[in-house]
Design a protein around this motif. Structure first.
Motif, PDB file in Angstrom:
ATOM      1  N   ASN A   4      59.905  74.796  65.292  1.00  0.00           N
ATOM      2  CA  ASN A   4      60.421  76.008  64.654  1.00  0.00           C
ATOM      3  C   ASN A   4      60.299  75.873  63.138  1.00  0.00           C
ATOM      4  N   ASN A   5      59.946  76.932  62.499  1.00  0.00           N
ATOM      5  CA  ASN A   5      59.742  76.883  61.053  1.00  0.00           C
ATOM      6  C   ASN A   5      60.377  78.117  60.434  1.00  0.00           C
ATOM      7  N   THR A   6      61.317  77.884  59.513  1.00  0.00           N
ATOM      8  CA  THR A   6      62.007  79.010  58.890  1.00  0.00           C
ATOM      9  C   THR A   6      61.216  79.597  57.730  1.00  0.00           C
ATOM     10  N   ASN A 157      57.460  85.099  70.760  1.00  0.00           N
ATOM     11  CA  ASN A 157      58.833  84.952  70.299  1.00  0.00           C
ATOM     12  C   ASN A 157      59.070  85.833  69.087  1.00  0.00           C
ATOM     13  N   ASP A 159      60.632  86.314  65.691  1.00  0.00           N
ATOM     14  CA  ASP A 159      61.174  85.563  64.556  1.00  0.00           C
ATOM     15  C   ASP A 159      62.009  86.525  63.727  1.00  0.00           C
ATOM     16  N   ARG A 166      56.008  85.871  66.829  1.00  0.00           N
ATOM     17  CA  ARG A 166      55.277  84.607  66.808  1.00  0.00           C
ATOM     18  C   ARG A 166      54.647  84.335  68.169  1.00  0.00           C
ATOM     19  N   GLU A 169      54.351  79.081  68.864  1.00  0.00           N
ATOM     20  CA  GLU A 169      55.337  78.334  68.076  1.00  0.00           C
ATOM     21  C   GLU A 169      56.690  79.013  68.167  1.00  0.00           C
ATOM     22  N   LYS A 170      57.693  78.385  67.531  1.00  0.00           N
ATOM     23  CA  LYS A 170      59.074  78.881  67.458  1.00  0.00           C
ATOM     24  C   LYS A 170      59.665  79.089  68.845  1.00  0.00           C
TER      25      LYS A 170
END
Length: 324
Positions: A4-6, A157, A159, A166, A169-170
């Motif tokens: 996960n990347n904010t 997903n 985000d 997304r 990922e995430k």
């Protein structure tokens, strides 16, 4: 699966790395595997040749993955997914399908060549086209069973932090836990066991080749080199594409499930998994090495010493496209 990347931009190195890697694999992998499959089907046929059957299925697996790459390229070039949930699940699933079907078909090729060299007479009932087709269909059935849980574990997903959709990922903690269980099972049965079989086949073949007389025909020497190169190419694919990726992925999974603590370790494993995933994607470009070392016919037979003709003939038959 990715960390996960904010961060809402695409400055992380994985975005340009994935974009460039997938573009290169698409550029080279598609023509290489298309030509290989055309040669296998049109010039050699699938009725009698056991190696051709396995290699055609391997080429098909590679092409299935390669045709899904444009979707990955679009996403990692833009950092957002706009093509719907179904088209998000398909590329992620085809990546897993390619990795494990390639592993199993490479194993079948190695076992077939080992039997042809070490047990050329006794193995004939096993090295037939019907048996090869039965084993190939078994592989695809196993892979189809793997594809179902893999597909449902690779949805798109939302985000909410970045207000974008997304893909690849995430993933949620529950998706990570489920995916980690699948990963452990597929790593053992789809990578470690096949790698052990290929390694055993390689040792058996090298021992058998060393048992031949040093005074051998040209056919025998060329065929020995061809067989060794075939097994080395198989091991090379595992060393570059399969083993590093699964080691990095398992470490990342252990960190994501908090079995391995540490935020810095999580970042390191994520970056390592990113690099090794790119390496894993190159297997569809390396597989044509197997076609080459399994197909190139031995030339100059008439120039060889007839004193070792029986050894040379046996080795040539063991590596021929059309030989069983």
């Amino acid at each position: 699966m990715h960390l996960n990347n904010t961060d809402c931009n695409t400055s992380h190195f994985r975005y340009p790395l994935f974009t460039s890697t997938y573009s290169i694999v698409l550029l080279f992998g598609f023509p290489l595997n298309s030509v290989s499959l055309w040669i296998l089907l049109c010039r050699n046929g699938l009725k009698k040749s056991v190696p051709v059957i396995y290699m055609a299925n391997l080429a098909l697996s590679d092409l299935l993955f390669i045709i899904s790459l444009p979707f990955r390229i679009i996403y990692f070039a833009t950092g957002r997914w706009t093509l719907g949930n179904a088209l998000c699940m398909i590329p992620g699933t085809l990546f897993a399908v390619n990795i494990y079907s390639s592993s199993l078909f490479i194993t079948l090729i190695s076992v077939d060549r080992m039997l042809a060299v070490v047990y050329p007479i006794r193995s004939r009932p096993l090295r037939t086209a019907p048996v090869a087709w039965a084993l190939s269909m078994t592989v695809w059935l196993l892979i189809a069973g793997l594809a179902v849980p893999t597909a449902f574990n690779h949805p798109q997903n939302e985000d909410t932090d970045c207000n974008v959709t997304r893909c690849f990922e995430k993933y949620t903690p529950d998706e990570w836990k489920q995916g980690f269980i699948i990963l452990c099972c597929t790593t053992f049965f789809g990578i470690l066991v096949p790698f052990g079989i290929i390694l055993g086949c390689t040792v058996a073949v090298v021992r058998q080749l060393r048992s031949y007389s040093k005074t051998s025909s040209c056919d025998a020497e060329l065929s020995k080199s061809k067989i060794v190169n075939l097994f080395l190419s198989n091991l090379l694919i595992y060393a570059i594409c399969f083993i590093p990726f699964h080691i990095a992925f398992i470490l990342l999974g252990l960190s994501k499930t908090e079995i391995l603590p540490g935020e810095k370790s999580l970042d390191f494993y994520f970056n390592l998994q990113t690099v090794t995933m790119c390496m894993a994607s190159t297997n569809s470009c390396l597989d044509p090495l197997i076609y080459y070392f399994s197909s190139k016919r031995i030339q100059g037979r008439s120039r060889c010493d007839s004193s070792s003709k029986s050894i040379g003939l046996g080795l040539v038959q063991s590596t021929s496209w059309t030989g069983q």
